[in-house]
Motif scaffolding. Structure first.
Motif, PDB file in Angstrom:
ATOM      1  N   GLY A 115       0.777  -1.170   0.146  1.00 57.41           N
ATOM      2  CA  GLY A 115      -0.089   0.074   0.137  1.00 57.41           C
ATOM      3  C   GLY A 115       1.033   1.338  -0.219  1.00 57.41           C
ATOM      4  N   GLU A 123      -2.374   4.004  -5.875  1.00 55.93           N
ATOM      5  CA  GLU A 123      -3.113   3.207  -4.516  1.00 55.93           C
ATOM      6  C   GLU A 123      -4.560   3.399  -4.766  1.00 55.93           C
ATOM      7  N   GLU A 140      -5.094  -0.798  -5.134  1.00 54.71           N
ATOM      8  CA  GLU A 140      -5.339  -1.035  -3.876  1.00 54.71           C
ATOM      9  C   GLU A 140      -6.834  -0.595  -3.527  1.00 54.71           C
ATOM     10  N   GLY A 141      -7.241   0.579  -3.987  1.00 54.32           N
ATOM     11  CA  GLY A 141      -8.719   0.748  -3.739  1.00 54.32           C
ATOM     12  C   GLY A 141      -9.725   0.000  -4.742  1.00 54.32           C
ATOM     13  N   GLN A 165      -5.455  -8.309  -3.925  1.00 51.80           N
ATOM     14  CA  GLN A 165      -5.944  -7.224  -3.310  1.00 51.80           C
ATOM     15  C   GLN A 165      -5.254  -5.984  -3.842  1.00 51.80           C
ATOM     16  N   SER A 166      -3.941  -6.234  -3.869  1.00 51.38           N
ATOM     17  CA  SER A 166      -3.205  -4.782  -4.061  1.00 51.38           C
ATOM     18  C   SER A 166      -3.438  -4.477  -5.662  1.00 51.38           C
ATOM     19  N   THR A 212     -10.568  -6.881  -2.873  1.00 47.95           N
ATOM     20  CA  THR A 212     -10.511  -7.690  -1.961  1.00 47.95           C
ATOM     21  C   THR A 212     -10.872  -9.245  -2.819  1.00 47.95           C
ATOM     22  N   GLU A 217      -7.978  -2.187   6.468  1.00 49.76           N
ATOM     23  CA  GLU A 217      -8.818  -1.610   5.693  1.00 49.76           C
ATOM     24  C   GLU A 217      -9.082  -0.146   6.045  1.00 49.76           C
ATOM     25  N   GLY A 263      -6.557   1.301   0.888  1.00 48.79           N
ATOM     26  CA  GLY A 263      -7.544   0.714  -0.032  1.00 48.79           C
ATOM     27  C   GLY A 263      -8.908   1.362  -0.004  1.00 48.79           C
ATOM     28  N   THR A 275      -6.199   6.922   2.214  1.00 48.78           N
ATOM     29  CA  THR A 275      -6.525   7.168   0.682  1.00 48.78           C
ATOM     30  C   THR A 275      -7.349   8.384   0.663  1.00 48.78           C
TER      31      THR A 275
END
Length: 489
Positions: free
Chosen positions: A116, A146, A150-151, A387-388, A392, A422, A426, A431
């Protein structure tokens, strides 16, 4: 815009989600990519809307097959549904103590934080050294890896109002585009890595060719398979269980809204009078979206329910169904209203960010994960890689392929890691705060913070978890266990 127009737009959105499912069931190459029906449905809307068909001209008009009110509803919908997605994350789950969670998932958390924070380090460095001075991009472009990878689509679409308020609306389109690249690349590269891991003996559970059943490729269950969608926690004569859970989600979002309004009030009464560069007020929470606070609202409800002894009334499986519904409709709407023009005019930045993000995630998975996780490093690390790269669900898909019967602790460790991870990355507070911080201070202050966090994650993994992983492998080898990966350290 009338209520009928809003309702009809939602009906059409549901139609395209169903069409996406039909394509997934009928088209072989789509099945092999494990593309979610929501992504397929979103691309169908994109092709038939103003970005593609509308540009052809002729009788269809500039909006393609759709009307202006439909497009307006679909554009606004992701920013609303993302709060539903985040509010449901922890509802119905046991909340472990930080000490217990750290003991279970320390290496997993180090890997997740490295991925992340590393996405910020790489993105901000590209922004400061290449994208801003050479391609005339906005400094906020450094947060898009990200946000999109990630998000995922939800976070990218949910941040659209913030980016537009800060004068960088095209950044939202780039983030949604990156999220699409991330999900597709995550599945394709992830499956390629799994096949490589099986061939080279790095997986402990899979020992043959990776083969998904026809039903798995189509995204269906066999007739003899049964997976309950949830547990009835209230009698329908009193209140329908789904209605009860939807009401809890609504309250969680309202609590998050109260949190956010309180933070904005404190900000307005304290440091917002400070000016940056002479004319820009120091405001951060004024640009923070609702959805990360909705997550905290869900945590608050779960904690209160546990304290009162009524947490058994909240079923996490039903919450997952609500979350999945919101995410599916969100993705269809977000991709369907994506601006290809914004991506095309920033194609250099887009490609550099996408390639850099993929390279970082693959590199950390192959180099860092095997050195800090002992047994089952591949099965556990592939979840964080997935996930990255997107959402998920991508990580869960890849873990299910490598560990179909949940023989390893991968799912347990991944789940507890989410509880710690979390709220921040993400789509969490980091974020949400990153974009306004970059807009106010430029890329370097946040880069310094993320670089420090990245080095702490690497250092903790290397000096604390690596010796434990080595000891675990030596102990297993001494017992004569089969299939242990020998990692050169």
């Amino acid at each position: 815009m009338s209520a009928d127009q809003i309702g009809f737009a939602l009906l059409v959105l549901g139609l395209f989600l169903l069409l996406g499912k039909v394509v997934r069931v009928k088209v072989g190459w789509v099945q092999k990519l494990f593309l979610p029906s929501s992504i397929i449905g979103g691309f169908l809307i994109l092709l038939l809307g103003p970005q593609v068909l509308g540009r052809v001209g002729g009788p269809v008009g500039e909006n393609g097959l759709f009307t202006e009110p439909m497009l307006d509803v679909w554009t606004a919908l992701p920013g609303l549904l993302i709060s539903v997605v985040f509010a449901t994350m922890f509802l119905g789950q046991d909340l472990p103590t930080p000490r217990r969670a750290g003991k279970l998932v320390g290496p997993q958390l180090a890997l997740g934080v490295a991925m992340g924070s590393g996405q910020y380090v790489v993105g901000l460095l590209l922004a400061a050294l290449i994208l801003v001075p050479l391609l005339a991009a906005e400094p906020m472009v450094g947060a898009l890896i990200e946000m999109g990878f990630e998000g995922g689509h939800g976070t990218a679409a949910g941040m659209r109002p913030v980016l537009e308020d800060l004068g960088y609306g095209e950044g939202a389109d780039l983030a949604v585009g990156l999220a699409t690249v991330g999900i597709v690349a995550g599945v394709v590269i992830g499956i390629a890595l799994i096949n490589w891991g099986v061939r080279t003996g790095r997986t402990e559970i899979l020992k043959g060719d990776v083969q998904a059943s026809v039903e798995e490729q189509k995204g269906l269950f066999r007739k003899d398979e049964y997976y309950p969608a949830g547990t009835m926690t209230s009698r329908p004569s009193s209140v329908e269980p789904l209605s009860l859970h939807m009401a809890l989600v609504a309250v969680a979002i309202l609590i998050g809204w109260l949190f956010l309004e309180a933070l904005r009030w404190v900000e307005s009464q304290t440091y917002s009078s400070v000016m940056i560069n002479g004319d820009t007020p120091l405001e951060i929470f004024a640009f923070v979206p609702l959805f990360p606070l909705a997550l905290l609202g869900g945590v608050a409800i779960q904690a209160v329910a546990a304290a009162l002894g009524v947490d058994h009334l909240i079923d996490h499986q039903i919450m997952l169904r609500i979350q999945g519904w919101a995410l599916d409709f969100l993705i269809v709407a977000a991709i369907g209203t994506l601006s290809l023009e914004a991506i095309g005019s920033n194609i250099g930045s887009f490609l550099l960010l996408a390639v850099a993000g993929i390279a970082l995630n693959v590199g950390l998975f192959l180099w860092f994960a095997p050195r800090i996780i002992g047994r089952y490093w591949f099965e556990r690390g592939i979840g964080d890689f997935g996930q990255s790269m997107g959402v998920t669900a991508t990580g869960l898909i890849l873990m299910r392929i490598t560990d179909p019967d949940a023989e390893s602790p991968a799912f347990e460790a991944f789940g507890y890691k989410q509880l710690v991870f979390e709220p921040f990355f993400g789509g969490g507070l980091v974020t949400a705060l990153a974009v306004p911080v970059i807009a106010l201070t430029g890329p370097w202050p946040l880069f310094s913070v993320m670089l420090a966090l990245f080095l702490v994650a690497l250092g903790t993994g290397w000096f604390y978890f690596r010796p434990r992983a080595d000891a675990e492998r030596r102990e297993l080898q001494e017992k004569g266990a089969d299939g242990v990966d020998a990692v050169t350290t």
